[in-house]
Write an enzyme that holds these catalytic residues in place. Structure first.
Site, mmCIF file in Angstrom:
data_model
loop_
_atom_site.group_PDB
_atom_site.id
_atom_site.type_symbol
_atom_site.label_atom_id
_atom_site.label_comp_id
_atom_site.label_asym_id
_atom_site.label_seq_id
_atom_site.Cartn_x
_atom_site.Cartn_y
_atom_site.Cartn_z
ATOM 1 N N ARG A 52 -3.571 6.025 1.235
ATOM 2 C CA ARG A 52 -4.214 6.211 2.545
ATOM 3 C C ARG A 52 -3.175 6.500 3.621
ATOM 4 O O ARG A 52 -3.407 7.289 4.536
ATOM 5 C CB ARG A 52 -5.014 4.958 2.928
ATOM 6 N N HIS A 83 -4.204 -11.936 9.710
ATOM 7 C CA HIS A 83 -3.921 -10.541 9.389
ATOM 8 C C HIS A 83 -4.285 -9.706 10.594
ATOM 9 O O HIS A 83 -5.284 -9.953 11.253
ATOM 10 C CB HIS A 83 -4.738 -10.087 8.168
ATOM 11 N N SER A 121 -9.448 -3.366 2.187
ATOM 12 C CA SER A 121 -8.003 -3.544 2.027
ATOM 13 C C SER A 121 -7.579 -4.941 2.497
ATOM 14 O O SER A 121 -6.900 -5.686 1.773
ATOM 15 C CB SER A 121 -7.270 -2.461 2.830
ATOM 16 N N ASP A 177 -5.249 -2.465 -4.072
ATOM 17 C CA ASP A 177 -4.869 -2.243 -2.671
ATOM 18 C C ASP A 177 -3.454 -1.675 -2.582
ATOM 19 O O ASP A 177 -3.185 -0.821 -1.743
ATOM 20 C CB ASP A 177 -4.969 -3.540 -1.853
ATOM 21 N N LYS A 211 -7.063 -8.640 -0.100
ATOM 22 C CA LYS A 211 -5.793 -9.390 -0.123
ATOM 23 C C LYS A 211 -6.009 -10.838 0.303
ATOM 24 O O LYS A 211 -5.490 -11.765 -0.302
ATOM 25 C CB LYS A 211 -4.775 -8.771 0.851
#
Ligand code: URA
Length: 413
Positions: free
Chosen positions: A171, A85, A186, A164, A190
């Site tokens: 956001r 990520h 966040s 999220d 995930k």
């Protein structure tokens, strides 16, 4: 669950107070169910942005968000389950190439990504420029595909990371993205919901990233690693500059086109380096072996299978430029000669957003057609009149604004 008075919790955080685990869980559970309003959650996010969170609060927020939905369950004897990520960048299309590559390395990759956030592009928005591609999979569909193909690329849903999904969208449009606890919760909620064995985090810093300095990026990396360690996931991090866009393209369909080229072995060096380094960290497959998988066409076939499995038509990948042709394509030509010392990623990202590649309301669609390609890279020697970028715009006024941005972003020596 004990009830709390939500405005009091917001005020407490606004004034620098520390919330308990039960208070944070109450807020997140209430927001997920629609009992805490979007206005209240936006105010809470802004309070966190200014007041920060302790490590314990960040962990509570992450677990509360993780527990808002279900988790993946993998069958006994499964291969290593891995993922990557990025904390977000400009032209950062690594996931689109890395996911099918990793699936060719005897690992499974259940990649859950997000949409564009602030000035940074999102993997889901990019994937949706492939006609028919569905990112909104049920957990059962995702798990079945993972077991069959070794790769799935999807978004948060009502069932999977719903907190999220909602907070991310909020956001994006309320100026509350660049917060270490909010980014940590966040991303890690995930990734933990994917039930991973190994994770690599690409933590970006610079003008085109949420962390402006390397020091801030290191703090964010440590916060995410701490949460991962606690949950038994092997987390490694890379701290990478985001001072110029990654590759040559910025914009949704334009980035898919560059990804498709890269999957076929024709990628720009900075992008390929990032992909290979992160793939090696999670699969232990060295670069030379990765290159063989790309050159043999194995990764291309895997990407085509992934697209077909999620409702897209892989035969349209070669036609994306035509399918998503912007009304106007303008070449930007350098007005001077020299060596490129900078092409500011933050300025290019903001310009792409204003061309229509990002959102200003959560309900806004993104325009897949707009953005930049043929962006010049630092260290290139250019002559006056050379093309340093192409702008894909909806009209002349947008193209002119984007052209001014390219000149503002460019520094020659
Ligand atoms: N990526 C995410 O998933 N969340 C963030 O907050 C930032 C980047």
């Amino acid at each position: 669950m004990k009830k709390y008075h939500v405005p009091t919790l917001i005020v407490h955080k606004r004034d620098g107070g520390v919330l308990t685990d039960a208070e944070i869980r109450f807020l997140v559970a209430g927001f997920t169910k629609g009992e805490v309003s979007e206005a209240q959650m936006s105010a809470f996010a802004m309070a966190v942005y200014f007041s920060g969170m302790t490590a314990a609060e960040t962990a509570s927020l992450t677990y509360a968000m993780l527990e808002s939905g279900e988790r993946m369950i993998h069958p006994a004897g499964h291969p290593s389950i891995v993922d990557k990520h990025s904390t977000g960048g400009i032209g950062d299309k690594v996931s689109l190439i890395l996911a099918p590559l990793v699936a060719c390395c005897d690992c499974w990759i259940p990649m859950v990504s997000g949409r564009g956030l602030g000035i940074t592009g999102g993997t889901l928005d990019k994937l949706e420029s492939i006609p028919g591609f569905r990112v909104n999979l049920s957990l059962a569909e995702a798990q079945e595909q993972l077991q069959r193909l070794g790769v799935v690329m999807m978004g948060q849903t009502e069932q999977f990371c719903p907190a999220d999904k909602k907070l991310y969208a909020l956001r994006d449009v309320t100026g509350t993205v660049p917060s270490i606890p909010l980014i940590t919760a966040s991303i890690m909620s995930k990734k933990l919901a994917e039930s991973l064995d190994r994770l690599v985090l690409d933590v970006k810093y610079g003008s085109g990233a949420f962390m402006k300095t390397r020091e801030q990026a290191v703090v964010l990396a440590e916060a995410m690693m701490a949460v991962g360690r606690e949950m038994g996931v092997e987390v490694t991090t890379e701290i990478n500059p985001m001072s110029e866009p990654l590759g040559h393209a910025v914009g949704n369909a334009l980035e898919v086109i560059e990804s498709w080229e890269t999957i076929q072995g024709r990628g720009p060096i900075d992008l390929v380096t990032c992909i290979m380094s992160q793939t090696e960290k999670i699969t232990k497959v060295v670069n030379s072996e990765q290159i063989k998988k790309i050159q043999s066409g194995q990764v291309k076939r895997m990407f085509e299978s992934l697209i077909a499995a999620q409702g897209g038509d892989p035969s349209q990948l070669d036609s994306l430029a035509k399918i998503h042709q912007a009304p106007l394509i303008r070449e930007v030509k350098s007005q001077a000669s020299g060596v490129v010392v900078a092409l500011d990623a933050g300025i290019i990202g903001q310009a792409a957003l204003e061309l229509g590649a990002g959102r200003s309301l959560a309900s806004d669609p993104v325009d897949p057609r707009v953005g930049f390609d043929q962006l010049i890279k630092t260290n290139a020697s250019i002559k006056s009149g050379d093309v340093i970028a192409r702008i894909h715009a909806r009209n002349e006024a947008d193209a002119s604004a984007a052209e001014r941005a390219v000149f503002a972003a460019l520094q020659l020596a």
